[in-house]
Design a protein around this motif. Sequence first.
Motif, PDB file in Angstrom:
ATOM      1  N   SER A   7     -35.074   0.349 -10.417  1.00 16.39           N
ATOM      2  CA  SER A   7     -34.893  -1.068 -10.138  1.00 16.39           C
ATOM      3  C   SER A   7     -33.451  -1.458 -10.416  1.00 16.39           C
ATOM      4  CB  SER A   7     -35.855  -1.896 -10.988  1.00 16.39           C
ATOM      5  OG  SER A   7     -35.632  -1.642 -12.348  1.00 16.39           O
ATOM      6  N   ALA A   8     -33.068  -2.562  -9.836  1.00 13.44           N
ATOM      7  CA  ALA A   8     -31.709  -3.057 -10.034  1.00 13.44           C
ATOM      8  C   ALA A   8     -31.511  -3.442 -11.496  1.00 13.44           C
ATOM      9  CB  ALA A   8     -31.475  -4.266  -9.146  1.00 13.44           C
ATOM     10  N   PRO A   9     -30.348  -3.157 -12.054  1.00 14.53           N
ATOM     11  CA  PRO A   9     -30.108  -3.545 -13.441  1.00 14.53           C
ATOM     12  C   PRO A   9     -30.023  -5.063 -13.571  1.00 14.53           C
ATOM     13  CG  PRO A   9     -28.099  -2.701 -12.456  1.00 14.53           C
ATOM     14  CD  PRO A   9     -29.201  -2.499 -11.459  1.00 14.53           C
ATOM     15  N   ARG A  10     -30.412  -5.539 -14.719  1.00 13.16           N
ATOM     16  CA  ARG A  10     -30.341  -6.977 -14.969  1.00 13.16           C
ATOM     17  C   ARG A  10     -28.880  -7.366 -15.176  1.00 13.16           C
ATOM     18  NH1 ARG A  10     -33.086 -10.429 -19.888  1.00 13.16           N
ATOM     19  NH2 ARG A  10     -31.671 -12.171 -19.663  1.00 13.16           N
ATOM     20  N   PRO A  11     -28.414  -8.410 -14.494  1.00 12.58           N
ATOM     21  CA  PRO A  11     -27.035  -8.861 -14.687  1.00 12.58           C
ATOM     22  C   PRO A  11     -26.785  -9.296 -16.134  1.00 12.58           C
ATOM     23  CG  PRO A  11     -27.954  -9.832 -12.715  1.00 12.58           C
ATOM     24  CD  PRO A  11     -29.086  -9.163 -13.446  1.00 12.58           C
ATOM     25  N   ASP A  12     -25.554  -9.116 -16.581  1.00 16.29           N
ATOM     26  CA  ASP A  12     -25.163  -9.555 -17.920  1.00 16.29           C
ATOM     27  C   ASP A  12     -24.869 -11.046 -17.841  1.00 16.29           C
ATOM     28  OD1 ASP A  12     -24.425  -9.576 -20.575  1.00 16.29           O
ATOM     29  OD2 ASP A  12     -22.391  -8.868 -20.190  1.00 16.29           O
ATOM     30  N   ASP A  13     -25.918 -11.852 -17.943  1.00 17.96           N
ATOM     31  CA  ASP A  13     -25.842 -13.290 -17.719  1.00 17.96           C
ATOM     32  C   ASP A  13     -26.877 -13.967 -18.610  1.00 17.96           C
ATOM     33  OD1 ASP A  13     -24.998 -15.626 -16.428  1.00 17.96           O
ATOM     34  OD2 ASP A  13     -26.369 -15.366 -14.749  1.00 17.96           O
ATOM     35  N   ALA A  14     -26.547 -15.112 -19.132  1.00 21.24           N
ATOM     36  CA  ALA A  14     -27.453 -15.844 -20.027  1.00 21.24           C
ATOM     37  C   ALA A  14     -28.278 -16.857 -19.231  1.00 21.24           C
ATOM     38  CB  ALA A  14     -26.660 -16.553 -21.108  1.00 21.24           C
ATOM     39  N   PRO A  15     -29.592 -16.669 -19.127  1.00 19.58           N
ATOM     40  CA  PRO A  15     -30.421 -17.616 -18.386  1.00 19.58           C
ATOM     41  C   PRO A  15     -30.292 -19.057 -18.889  1.00 19.58           C
ATOM     42  CG  PRO A  15     -31.645 -15.610 -18.738  1.00 19.58           C
ATOM     43  CD  PRO A  15     -30.368 -15.489 -19.535  1.00 19.58           C
ATOM     44  N   ASP A  16     -30.073 -19.246 -20.175  1.00 12.98           N
ATOM     45  CA  ASP A  16     -29.949 -20.605 -20.699  1.00 12.98           C
ATOM     46  C   ASP A  16     -28.753 -21.360 -20.111  1.00 12.98           C
ATOM     47  OD1 ASP A  16     -32.184 -20.334 -22.266  1.00 12.98           O
ATOM     48  OD2 ASP A  16     -31.074 -19.791 -24.069  1.00 12.98           O
ATOM     49  N   SER A  17     -27.781 -20.642 -19.564  1.00 14.21           N
ATOM     50  CA  SER A  17     -26.592 -21.302 -19.013  1.00 14.21           C
ATOM     51  C   SER A  17     -26.901 -22.060 -17.718  1.00 14.21           C
ATOM     52  CB  SER A  17     -25.481 -20.278 -18.760  1.00 14.21           C
ATOM     53  OG  SER A  17     -25.827 -19.398 -17.708  1.00 14.21           O
ATOM     54  N   TYR A  18     -28.079 -21.861 -17.152  1.00  9.97           N
ATOM     55  CA  TYR A  18     -28.452 -22.544 -15.911  1.00  9.97           C
ATOM     56  C   TYR A  18     -29.163 -23.872 -16.147  1.00  9.97           C
ATOM     57  CZ  TYR A  18     -27.269 -18.163 -13.637  1.00  9.97           C
ATOM     58  OH  TYR A  18     -26.595 -17.055 -13.190  1.00  9.97           O
ATOM     59  N   VAL A  19     -29.672 -24.072 -17.344  1.00 12.79           N
ATOM     60  CA  VAL A  19     -30.414 -25.296 -17.654  1.00 12.79           C
ATOM     61  C   VAL A  19     -29.479 -26.493 -17.536  1.00 12.79           C
ATOM     62  CG1 VAL A  19     -31.701 -26.544 -19.438  1.00 12.79           C
ATOM     63  CG2 VAL A  19     -32.043 -24.076 -19.127  1.00 12.79           C
ATOM     64  N   GLY A  20     -29.942 -27.492 -16.786  1.00 15.35           N
ATOM     65  CA  GLY A  20     -29.160 -28.709 -16.582  1.00 15.35           C
ATOM     66  C   GLY A  20     -28.402 -28.730 -15.262  1.00 15.35           C
ATOM     67  N   LEU A  21     -28.270 -27.579 -14.606  1.00 15.80           N
ATOM     68  CA  LEU A  21     -27.581 -27.528 -13.321  1.00 15.80           C
ATOM     69  C   LEU A  21     -28.494 -28.021 -12.202  1.00 15.80           C
ATOM     70  CD1 LEU A  21     -25.903 -23.996 -13.459  1.00 15.80           C
ATOM     71  CD2 LEU A  21     -24.832 -26.203 -13.942  1.00 15.80           C
ATOM     72  N   LEU A  22     -27.886 -28.489 -11.125  1.00 11.30           N
ATOM     73  CA  LEU A  22     -28.669 -28.789  -9.932  1.00 11.30           C
ATOM     74  C   LEU A  22     -29.214 -27.475  -9.390  1.00 11.30           C
ATOM     75  CD1 LEU A  22     -26.401 -31.387  -8.119  1.00 11.30           C
ATOM     76  CD2 LEU A  22     -28.508 -31.820  -9.380  1.00 11.30           C
ATOM     77  N   ALA A  23     -30.432 -27.496  -8.890  1.00 13.10           N
ATOM     78  CA  ALA A  23     -31.103 -26.272  -8.457  1.00 13.10           C
ATOM     79  C   ALA A  23     -30.287 -25.507  -7.413  1.00 13.10           C
ATOM     80  CB  ALA A  23     -32.491 -26.605  -7.901  1.00 13.10           C
ATOM     81  N   GLU A  24     -29.710 -26.198  -6.448  1.00 12.60           N
ATOM     82  CA  GLU A  24     -28.923 -25.524  -5.410  1.00 12.60           C
ATOM     83  C   GLU A  24     -27.717 -24.807  -6.011  1.00 12.60           C
ATOM     84  OE1 GLU A  24     -27.849 -28.199  -2.276  1.00 12.60           O
ATOM     85  OE2 GLU A  24     -29.926 -28.804  -1.946  1.00 12.60           O
ATOM     86  N   ASN A  25     -27.018 -25.471  -6.927  1.00 12.44           N
ATOM     87  CA  ASN A  25     -25.849 -24.866  -7.576  1.00 12.44           C
ATOM     88  C   ASN A  25     -26.267 -23.675  -8.442  1.00 12.44           C
ATOM     89  OD1 ASN A  25     -24.413 -26.935  -6.392  1.00 12.44           O
ATOM     90  ND2 ASN A  25     -24.195 -28.108  -8.272  1.00 12.44           N
ATOM     91  N   ALA A  26     -27.391 -23.804  -9.119  1.00 12.86           N
ATOM     92  CA  ALA A  26     -27.871 -22.726  -9.984  1.00 12.86           C
ATOM     93  C   ALA A  26     -28.236 -21.497  -9.160  1.00 12.86           C
ATOM     94  CB  ALA A  26     -29.074 -23.211 -10.791  1.00 12.86           C
ATOM     95  N   GLN A  27     -28.895 -21.691  -8.027  1.00 12.25           N
ATOM     96  CA  GLN A  27     -29.264 -20.564  -7.177  1.00 12.25           C
ATOM     97  C   GLN A  27     -28.026 -19.853  -6.645  1.00 12.25           C
ATOM     98  OE1 GLN A  27     -32.028 -21.733  -4.138  1.00 12.25           O
ATOM     99  NE2 GLN A  27     -33.568 -22.362  -5.616  1.00 12.25           N
ATOM    100  N   GLU A  28     -27.052 -20.605  -6.216  1.00 12.35           N
ATOM    101  CA  GLU A  28     -25.814 -20.008  -5.710  1.00 12.35           C
ATOM    102  C   GLU A  28     -25.109 -19.211  -6.808  1.00 12.35           C
ATOM    103  OE1 GLU A  28     -21.524 -21.568  -4.102  1.00 12.35           O
ATOM    104  OE2 GLU A  28     -23.304 -22.677  -3.467  1.00 12.35           O
TER     105      GLU A  28
END
Length: 71
Positions: A7-28
């Motif tokens: 499977s693809a490796p999980r990106p080194d990214d914090a999911p909590d950093s998306y909270v509060g963003l507009l959904a469209e911006n977060a998906q991009e």
Amino acid sequence: MASIPSSAPRPDDAPDSYVGLLAENAQERARQRGWTSVRSLPPGTVITLEYVAGRLNFEVADGQVKRCWAG
């Protein structure tokens, strides 16, 4: 014997950093950071508990990410 697909490796990214963003911006942003699958769900949606590596889940209300988790 066939090889087991990896499977693809999980990106080194914090999911909590998306909270509060507009959904469209977060998906991009998630796609730019390497998430192979992004799923937006309304609050209270019933989902299976299968873990998918490389997938980011957003709970979205009023167009804004309220909660985010990997898998």
